[in-house]
Design an enzyme around this catalytic site. Structure first.
Site, short mmCIF file in Angstrom:
data_model
loop_
_atom_site.label_atom_id
_atom_site.label_comp_id
_atom_site.label_asym_id
_atom_site.label_seq_id
_atom_site.Cartn_x
_atom_site.Cartn_y
_atom_site.Cartn_z
N HIS A 17 39.69 23.16 38.15
CA HIS A 17 39.00 21.86 38.07
C HIS A 17 37.48 22.05 38.08
O HIS A 17 36.77 21.42 37.30
CB HIS A 17 39.37 20.98 39.27
CG HIS A 17 40.80 20.55 39.34
ND1 HIS A 17 41.57 20.70 40.46
CD2 HIS A 17 41.61 19.94 38.42
CE1 HIS A 17 42.78 20.20 40.25
NE2 HIS A 17 42.83 19.74 39.01
N LYS A 41 52.59 7.69 44.42
CA LYS A 41 52.70 9.14 44.35
C LYS A 41 52.39 9.73 45.73
O LYS A 41 51.34 9.44 46.30
CB LYS A 41 51.70 9.66 43.30
CG LYS A 41 52.13 10.97 42.66
CD LYS A 41 51.18 11.28 41.49
CE LYS A 41 51.19 12.76 41.17
NZ LYS A 41 50.20 13.09 40.14
N ARG A 90 45.53 23.61 29.66
CA ARG A 90 45.86 24.98 30.05
C ARG A 90 46.77 25.64 29.03
O ARG A 90 46.42 26.63 28.42
CB ARG A 90 46.55 24.99 31.43
CG ARG A 90 45.58 24.86 32.57
CD ARG A 90 46.27 24.42 33.82
NE ARG A 90 46.77 23.05 33.66
CZ ARG A 90 47.24 22.33 34.65
NH1 ARG A 90 47.32 22.81 35.85
NH2 ARG A 90 47.64 21.09 34.43
N SER A 128 47.23 22.59 40.98
CA SER A 128 47.28 22.16 42.38
C SER A 128 48.69 22.38 42.94
O SER A 128 48.86 22.68 44.12
CB SER A 128 46.91 20.68 42.49
OG SER A 128 45.61 20.47 42.01
P1 ADP Z 1 46.71 14.95 36.82
O1 ADP Z 1 47.76 14.50 37.81
O2 ADP Z 1 45.90 13.84 36.24
O3 ADP Z 1 47.19 15.92 35.79
P2 ADP Z 1 45.35 17.21 38.01
O4 ADP Z 1 44.49 17.23 39.23
O5 ADP Z 1 46.58 18.04 38.05
O6 ADP Z 1 45.66 15.69 37.77
O7 ADP Z 1 44.51 17.64 36.74
C1 ADP Z 1 43.37 16.93 36.34
C2 ADP Z 1 42.89 17.49 35.01
O8 ADP Z 1 42.44 18.83 35.19
C3 ADP Z 1 43.96 17.56 33.93
O9 ADP Z 1 43.34 17.29 32.68
C4 ADP Z 1 44.42 18.99 33.97
O10 ADP Z 1 44.92 19.42 32.72
C5 ADP Z 1 43.10 19.69 34.30
N1 ADP Z 1 43.32 20.97 34.95
C6 ADP Z 1 44.03 21.23 36.06
N2 ADP Z 1 44.03 22.54 36.35
C7 ADP Z 1 43.31 23.15 35.37
C8 ADP Z 1 42.94 24.50 35.07
N3 ADP Z 1 43.36 25.50 35.81
N4 ADP Z 1 42.19 24.73 33.97
C9 ADP Z 1 41.79 23.70 33.19
N5 ADP Z 1 42.10 22.41 33.41
C10 ADP Z 1 42.84 22.13 34.48
#
Ligand code: ADP
Length: 162
Positions: A17, A41, A90, A128
C-alpha cells in the site's frame, strides 16, 4: 488542482500500500487515502485505528491526507473533489474484479477515472490477508508492514489468544 483518492480496507496497511501511496502522491497534486468503514465487514482494526496508523506513516508527505468513508466510492470521490480513483494491481486475479468495479464506477459517475498502478515486484505477493494470517500464527511480519505497525498487529492477536 488534480485530486485523487486511494480507497481500500488497509487492514492493516502494508509496504505494498505504501508503495502505491508514494507513487500516486507524485502523480497528483493531492492524494486522499480513503479507509473503508464498512460495518458489514469484520475487520481486525477499527476504521479510526487504521486511519491513525496510516496518518502516522504519511505525515512527512505534504500532499497526502487520510480519512475514513462509507457508502459509495463515487460519492466519496465527489465529496473530496477527486477526479481519479487509484487502485493497485498485483496479479491477474485482481484484474477481473478491479475492471468490473472501475466500469461500474464509470457508469455511476463518468467524470471520475480509475487509474491502475502495477505493484512493485517486491510486493506482488503481499496482501493484508497474508499479514493477518501470518500474525495469527505468531509469524514474523516485519518484511510485510512498517515497524510501527508490527506491534499493533501482534497486540491484536495476543489479545485474541488470551
Ligand atoms: P480492498 O478491500 O479495497 O481491496 P485493500 O486494502 O486490500 O482493500 O487494497 C487496497 C488497494 O491496494 C487495492 O487496489 C489493492 O489492489 C491494492 N494493493 C493491496 N496490496 C497491494 C500490493 N502489495 N501491491 C500493490 N497494490 C496493492
Amino acid at each position: 488542482m488534480k485530486i485523487a483518492i486511494y480507497p481500500g480496507s488497509f487492514d492493516p496497511v502494508t509496504y505494498g500500500h505504501l508503495d502505491i501511496i508514494k507513487r500516486s502522491a507524485a502523480l497528483f497534486d493531492s492524494l486522499v487515502i480513503g479507509v473503508l468503514s464498512n460495518s458489514a465487514k469484520i475487520s481486525l482494526f477499527s476504521p479510526d485505528e487504521r486511519v491513525s496508523m496510516i496518518r502516522d506513516l504519511v505525515k512527512e508527505i505534504p500532499n497526502v491526507s487520510v480519512r475514513s468513508y462509507d457508502g459509495l466510492l463515487v460519492n466519496f470521490a465527489d465529496e473530496v473533489g477527486a477526479s481519479a480513483i487509484i487502485r493497485g494491481l498485483r496479479a491477474v486475479t485482481d484484474f477481473e474484479y478491479e475492471l468490473q468495479m472501475a466500469q461500474t464506477n464509470k457508469v455511476e459517475n463518468s467524470n471520475i477515472e480509475t487509474v491502475f498502478l502495477t505493484t512493485d515486484l517486491h510486493y506482488s505477493y503481499l496482501s493484508s490477508t497474508v499479514v493477518r494470517e501470518f500474525a495469527s500464527y505468531g509469524g514474523d511480519i516485519s518484511a510485510f508492514v512498517p515497524p510501527s505497525v508490527v506491534p499493533l498487529v501482534q497486540e491484536k492477536y495476543n489479545k485474541k489468544r488470551i
